[in-house]
Write a protein that holds these residues in place. Structure first.
Motif, short mmCIF file in Angstrom:
data_model
loop_
_atom_site.label_atom_id
_atom_site.label_comp_id
_atom_site.label_asym_id
_atom_site.label_seq_id
_atom_site.Cartn_x
_atom_site.Cartn_y
_atom_site.Cartn_z
N ALA A 49 0.83 -1.20 0.00
CA ALA A 49 0.00 0.00 0.00
C ALA A 49 0.87 1.26 0.00
CB ALA A 49 -0.94 -0.01 1.20
N ILE A 50 1.94 1.23 0.78
CA ILE A 50 2.87 2.36 0.83
C ILE A 50 3.53 2.56 -0.53
CG2 ILE A 50 5.05 3.19 1.81
CD1 ILE A 50 4.14 1.85 4.47
N GLU A 51 3.96 1.47 -1.15
CA GLU A 51 4.60 1.54 -2.47
C GLU A 51 3.63 2.08 -3.52
OE1 GLU A 51 7.81 1.14 -3.15
OE2 GLU A 51 8.11 0.77 -1.02
N ARG A 52 2.37 1.69 -3.42
CA ARG A 52 1.37 2.19 -4.37
C ARG A 52 1.20 3.70 -4.23
NH1 ARG A 52 -4.84 2.08 -4.17
NH2 ARG A 52 -5.36 2.52 -6.32
N ILE A 53 1.17 4.19 -3.02
CA ILE A 53 1.04 5.63 -2.80
C ILE A 53 2.25 6.36 -3.37
CG2 ILE A 53 0.97 7.43 -1.02
CD1 ILE A 53 -0.72 5.43 0.67
N LYS A 54 3.44 5.83 -3.14
CA LYS A 54 4.65 6.44 -3.68
C LYS A 54 4.58 6.49 -5.21
CE LYS A 54 7.92 5.07 -0.07
NZ LYS A 54 9.10 4.23 0.20
N TYR A 55 4.16 5.39 -5.82
CA TYR A 55 4.06 5.33 -7.28
C TYR A 55 3.06 6.36 -7.80
CZ TYR A 55 2.97 3.61 -11.92
OH TYR A 55 2.75 3.53 -13.27
N LEU A 56 1.91 6.46 -7.14
CA LEU A 56 0.89 7.42 -7.57
C LEU A 56 1.40 8.86 -7.44
CD1 LEU A 56 -2.29 5.79 -6.00
CD2 LEU A 56 -1.77 5.99 -8.44
N LYS A 57 2.12 9.14 -6.36
CA LYS A 57 2.66 10.49 -6.16
C LYS A 57 3.72 10.81 -7.22
CE LYS A 57 1.65 11.18 -1.29
NZ LYS A 57 2.19 11.44 0.05
N ASP A 58 4.56 9.84 -7.54
CA ASP A 58 5.56 10.05 -8.59
C ASP A 58 4.89 10.28 -9.94
OD1 ASP A 58 7.66 9.75 -6.83
OD2 ASP A 58 8.06 7.65 -7.36
N THR A 59 3.85 9.53 -10.22
CA THR A 59 3.11 9.70 -11.46
C THR A 59 2.48 11.09 -11.52
OG1 THR A 59 2.65 7.33 -11.54
CG2 THR A 59 1.28 8.76 -12.91
N LEU A 60 1.92 11.53 -10.41
CA LEU A 60 1.32 12.86 -10.35
C LEU A 60 2.35 13.94 -10.61
CD1 LEU A 60 -1.09 14.72 -9.80
CD2 LEU A 60 -0.56 14.53 -7.36
N LYS A 61 3.54 13.79 -10.04
CA LYS A 61 4.61 14.78 -10.27
C LYS A 61 4.97 14.85 -11.75
CE LYS A 61 6.86 14.40 -5.77
NZ LYS A 61 8.05 13.96 -5.06
N LYS A 62 5.05 13.70 -12.40
CA LYS A 62 5.39 13.66 -13.83
C LYS A 62 4.30 14.34 -14.67
CE LYS A 62 8.18 9.51 -13.45
NZ LYS A 62 8.26 8.07 -13.72
N VAL A 63 3.06 14.09 -14.33
CA VAL A 63 1.96 14.70 -15.08
C VAL A 63 1.97 16.21 -14.88
CG1 VAL A 63 -0.55 14.86 -15.26
CG2 VAL A 63 0.53 12.62 -15.06
N LEU A 64 2.24 16.65 -13.67
CA LEU A 64 2.27 18.08 -13.40
C LEU A 64 3.38 18.79 -14.17
CD1 LEU A 64 1.54 18.09 -9.57
CD2 LEU A 64 0.03 18.95 -11.37
N LYS A 65 4.49 18.08 -14.45
CA LYS A 65 5.60 18.67 -15.18
C LYS A 65 5.32 18.75 -16.69
CE LYS A 65 9.26 17.38 -11.99
NZ LYS A 65 10.49 16.59 -11.83
#
Length: 56
Positions: free
Chosen positions: A39-55
């Motif tokens: 669950a923690i890894e999934r949250i990290k992955y989602l946050k990383d994906t969000l950062k990439k989309v924001l860029k």
């Protein structure tokens, strides 16, 4: 990516992160350490994906 699609994707990712974090906070006592770590890894992955989309 169009602005409307990007905005929708950002909203969806933010909602997924919020839901995942909420589930992590309200974790049942019988959850295994492995499941909790996943669950923690999934949250990290989602946050990383969000950062990439924001860029974009």
């Amino acid at each position: 990516m169009s602005k409307t699609r990007k905005k929708k994707l950002i909203e969806e990712l933010q909602q997924m992160i919020e839901e995942a974090e909420h589930l992590l906070i309200d974790t049942p006592e019988d959850i295994s350490a492995w499941e909790y770590q996943q669950a923690i890894e999934r949250i990290k992955y989602l946050k990383d994906t969000l950062k990439k989309v924001l860029k974009m």
